[in-house]
Design a protein around this motif. Structure first.
Motif, PDB file in Angstrom:
ATOM      1  N   HIS A 112      42.403  44.941  40.572  1.00  0.00           N
ATOM      2  CA  HIS A 112      42.309  45.252  38.981  1.00  0.00           C
ATOM      3  C   HIS A 112      40.768  45.746  38.389  1.00  0.00           C
ATOM      4  CE1 HIS A 112      45.715  42.566  38.230  1.00  0.00           C
ATOM      5  NE2 HIS A 112      45.452  41.666  39.387  1.00  0.00           N
ATOM      6  N   TRP A 127      45.755  42.993  34.208  1.00  0.00           N
ATOM      7  CA  TRP A 127      47.218  41.834  34.729  1.00  0.00           C
ATOM      8  C   TRP A 127      47.375  41.411  32.990  1.00  0.00           C
ATOM      9  CZ3 TRP A 127      42.098  40.556  36.439  1.00  0.00           C
ATOM     10  CH2 TRP A 127      41.350  39.560  35.688  1.00  0.00           C
ATOM     11  N   GLN A 158      45.319  32.953  47.972  1.00  0.00           N
ATOM     12  CA  GLN A 158      44.126  33.615  47.014  1.00  0.00           C
ATOM     13  C   GLN A 158      43.280  33.301  46.901  1.00  0.00           C
ATOM     14  OE1 GLN A 158      46.385  33.528  43.121  1.00  0.00           O
ATOM     15  NE2 GLN A 158      45.703  35.401  42.578  1.00  0.00           N
ATOM     16  N   ASP A 165      42.083  40.812  44.444  1.00  0.00           N
ATOM     17  CA  ASP A 165      42.970  39.728  44.763  1.00  0.00           C
ATOM     18  C   ASP A 165      43.126  39.484  46.523  1.00  0.00           C
ATOM     19  OD1 ASP A 165      43.051  37.850  42.590  1.00  0.00           O
ATOM     20  OD2 ASP A 165      44.879  39.935  42.054  1.00  0.00           O
ATOM     21  N   TRP A 178      45.391  33.254  28.448  1.00  0.00           N
ATOM     22  CA  TRP A 178      45.048  34.364  28.885  1.00  0.00           C
ATOM     23  C   TRP A 178      46.483  34.438  28.329  1.00  0.00           C
ATOM     24  CZ3 TRP A 178      47.873  37.708  31.593  1.00  0.00           C
ATOM     25  CH2 TRP A 178      48.262  37.607  32.286  1.00  0.00           C
ATOM     26  N   TRP A 231      36.364  31.098  31.882  1.00  0.00           N
ATOM     27  CA  TRP A 231      36.335  32.507  32.384  1.00  0.00           C
ATOM     28  C   TRP A 231      36.217  33.416  31.282  1.00  0.00           C
ATOM     29  CZ3 TRP A 231      41.070  35.687  33.705  1.00  0.00           C
ATOM     30  CH2 TRP A 231      42.323  34.850  32.883  1.00  0.00           C
ATOM     31  N   ASN A 263      37.802  43.700  40.421  1.00  0.00           N
ATOM     32  CA  ASN A 263      38.694  42.336  40.481  1.00  0.00           C
ATOM     33  C   ASN A 263      39.325  43.111  41.791  1.00  0.00           C
ATOM     34  OD1 ASN A 263      39.050  39.914  40.990  1.00  0.00           O
ATOM     35  ND2 ASN A 263      41.443  40.418  39.310  1.00  0.00           N
ATOM     36  N   GLU A 280      52.518  37.474  36.868  1.00  0.00           N
ATOM     37  CA  GLU A 280      51.925  37.087  38.161  1.00  0.00           C
ATOM     38  C   GLU A 280      53.358  36.527  38.851  1.00  0.00           C
ATOM     39  OE1 GLU A 280      47.943  35.857  36.364  1.00  0.00           O
ATOM     40  OE2 GLU A 280      49.403  34.207  36.527  1.00  0.00           O
ATOM     41  N   GLY A 304      45.352  29.970  34.739  1.00  0.00           N
ATOM     42  CA  GLY A 304      45.011  31.347  34.775  1.00  0.00           C
ATOM     43  C   GLY A 304      43.002  31.643  35.282  1.00  0.00           C
ATOM     44  N   GLY A 305      42.950  32.829  36.443  1.00  0.00           N
ATOM     45  CA  GLY A 305      41.792  32.578  37.102  1.00  0.00           C
ATOM     46  C   GLY A 305      41.077  32.266  37.889  1.00  0.00           C
ATOM     47  N   LYS A 351      38.652  34.711  46.770  1.00  0.00           N
ATOM     48  CA  LYS A 351      38.103  35.698  46.450  1.00  0.00           C
ATOM     49  C   LYS A 351      37.026  35.778  47.574  1.00  0.00           C
ATOM     50  CE  LYS A 351      39.857  36.516  42.158  1.00  0.00           C
ATOM     51  NZ  LYS A 351      40.125  36.819  40.972  1.00  0.00           N
ATOM     52  N   TYR A 407      47.742  31.454  42.369  1.00  0.00           N
ATOM     53  CA  TYR A 407      47.764  30.602  40.724  1.00  0.00           C
ATOM     54  C   TYR A 407      48.261  31.661  40.191  1.00  0.00           C
ATOM     55  CZ  TYR A 407      43.720  33.095  40.707  1.00  0.00           C
ATOM     56  OH  TYR A 407      42.513  34.088  40.797  1.00  0.00           O
ATOM     57  N   TRP A 408      49.276  32.338  40.300  1.00  0.00           N
ATOM     58  CA  TRP A 408      49.994  33.241  39.830  1.00  0.00           C
ATOM     59  C   TRP A 408      51.495  32.462  38.981  1.00  0.00           C
ATOM     60  CZ3 TRP A 408      50.126  37.568  44.380  1.00  0.00           C
ATOM     61  CH2 TRP A 408      47.887  37.717  44.047  1.00  0.00           C
TER      62      TRP A 408
HETATM   63  C1  GAL Z   1      42.380  36.469  38.455  1.00  0.00           C
HETATM   64  C2  GAL Z   1      43.386  37.320  38.718  1.00  0.00           C
HETATM   65  C3  GAL Z   1      44.036  38.318  38.567  1.00  0.00           C
HETATM   66  C4  GAL Z   1      44.826  37.822  37.681  1.00  0.00           C
HETATM   67  C5  GAL Z   1      44.282  36.897  36.953  1.00  0.00           C
HETATM   68  C6  GAL Z   1      44.708  35.577  35.482  1.00  0.00           C
HETATM   69  O1  GAL Z   1      41.157  35.431  38.636  1.00  0.00           O
HETATM   70  O2  GAL Z   1      42.245  37.657  39.968  1.00  0.00           O
HETATM   71  O3  GAL Z   1      45.466  38.288  39.653  1.00  0.00           O
HETATM   72  O4  GAL Z   1      45.770  36.512  38.076  1.00  0.00           O
HETATM   73  O5  GAL Z   1      42.950  35.480  37.224  1.00  0.00           O
HETATM   74  O6  GAL Z   1      45.510  34.210  35.865  1.00  0.00           O
END
Ligand code: GAL
Length: 426
Positions: A148, A276, A95, A308, A256, A197, A306, A46, A72-73, A97, A40-41
């Protein structure tokens, strides 16, 4: 029967025995390492970082099939992942976690990466804590890209200076005072997108700042009832209400990176967001210390981390398996960790990567991370799904967003938080 005939008969026999094996080896050797990567980058910073991973993979002979899911998120990406797996069409690399990694591994959905891990010495080059996050039942099932942190304020120095602030606020009281001054001048003090988020990132920062690292651990990780219903938690919601007053009217649903752009373009003074956000500033050619300021949010040496990572799903096909191995190997590579993290705003997950080219925000992050490990303040972010299983994260996120988007009193929010957590526990 002459000798030539006998010889060629022997040869034919040998060929008949060996050919299938030869062909098999040839096919395996020729299998083009292929990955379909669900990620989701998609924002400016990203996307640049994701492109660096794709390039590295392709430069090493791999075929990359890009499957980005905007949002995002990552909650939209996780919805897509669930439906893909349910329909028997899992992507090769995702991707993902920890703790979602362990949840998927528990369902038998992930491939074992021990062979690559051993060959590439992951046990020596990755920090112990990350090793555990990448494993299930003692086996590697995922590979980490970065570290992160979510406890950061990103600020516009000119707007801060316009109210006499030469640096980013160092306490929540100072934050409130500076924000009031900005608001009086018609400047939006706090840029945020009204997505659950993002609001939870704000919340976790307030929990850390007002309660401190021990309180964060007790309330948001151990889910200790006394901490959850304490006066400190009430104060946290009071501060959330104050922060809500510093947000502009159009914040609902905003992404975001658009909130980051508001700080960049002088529409808002500050954003509280993971680093980020730095990737966005850098992608727009902005310089830290000059065009934007970065500072950890107020706390007693806490660090909300955080990481990734990519999990490889259990798929068949020599090309896919070769692709998974190649991708996993490259991700932990020293050069790649440097290149990727310079673009992404994070710091390397691998130990010993040269930090010479990293900026002051990254060096601060590296130092704060070390300090936080000594003081037990290295804590996982709730807002970006690092701390708890999905249902429990959801209970916190739902409460935070209901409070932030209504006039709910702090006492009611505290009661709701406990109630939602207890429901999710059952
Ligand atoms: C997080 C991710 C980050 C950043 C963020 C916003 O969950 O770990 O790498 O991309 O979302 O999309």
């Amino acid at each position: 029967m002459n000798r030539t005939y006998k010889f060629s008969k022997r040869l034919a026999l040998r060929a008949a025995i060996c050919l299938p094996a030869l062909l098999l080896n040839l096919t395996a050797a020729q299998a083009e390492p292929t990955v379909e990567v669900l990620h989701y980058w998609t924002s400016g910073g990203e996307a640049k970082a994701a492109a660096a991973l794709k390039k590295d993979f392709e430069d090493h002979g791999g075929k990359w099939i890009d499957s980005p899911v905007a949002g995002g998120g990552g909650s939209a990406a996780m919805t897509v992942l669930r439906s893909r797996v349910l329909s028997g069409d899992a992507p090769t690399a995702v991707q993902l976690k920890s703790p979602a990694i362990q949840e998927w591994a528990d369902q038998g959905a992930l491939a074992n990466l021990d062979e690559v891990a051993e060959k590439e010495h992951w046990n020596d080059v990755l920090p112990k804590r990350l090793q555990t996050l990448m494993q299930y039942d003692g086996h590697y099932v995922a590979v980490p890209v970065n570290i992160h942190r979510t406890d950061m304020i990103w600020a516009n120095p000119k707007l801060l200076a316009s109210v006499g602030a030469t640096e980013v606020p160092k306490s929540w009281d100072e934050f409130n005072t500076v924000a009031e001054k900005l608001q009086a001048k018609g400047v939006i003090p706090l840029a945020i997108g009204g997505q659950p988020w993002q609001e939870t990132i704000l919340f976790e920062n307030v929990v850390l700042g007002i309660g401190g690292t021990d309180f964060y651990q007790k309330a948001l990780i151990d889910l200790d009832e006394d901490a959850l219903k304490s006066d400190t938690m009430k104060k946290v919601f009071d501060q959330m209400r104050t922060l809500r007053g510093f947000v502009d009217a159009d914040f609902s649903g905003r992404d975001w990176n658009l909130a980051t752009a508001m700080v960049m373009n002088g529409k808002a003074a500050m954003q509280i967001m993971g680093d980020w956000a730095k990737g966005e500033f850098l992608a727009a050619g902005k310089e830290p210390g000059k065009d934007f300021l970065c500072e950890a949010t107020p706390s007693n040496d806490g660090y909300l981390f955080n990481t990734d990572s990519f999990a490889m799903f259990d798929v068949s096909g020599d090309d896919k398996i070769a692709g998974q191995k190649l991708l996993a190997e490259l991700i932990v590579g020293e050069k790649f960790q440097e290149t990727f993290n310079l673009l992404k705003g994070s710091i390397p997950a691998r130990l010993g990567v040269p930090m010479d080219d990293f900026d002051e925000c990254a060096l601060q992050s590296e130092k704060d991370m070390q300090d936080s490990q000594v003081s037990d303040g290295f804590l996982p972010s709730v807002g970006v799904d690092m701390a708890l299983p999905g249902a429990l994260t959801g209970a916190i996120v739902d409460t935070v967003t209901s409070h932030f988007n209504s006039d709910m009193a702090s006492e009611s929010a505290v009661a709701k938080l406990l109630e939602n957590i207890n429901l999710a526990r059952d």
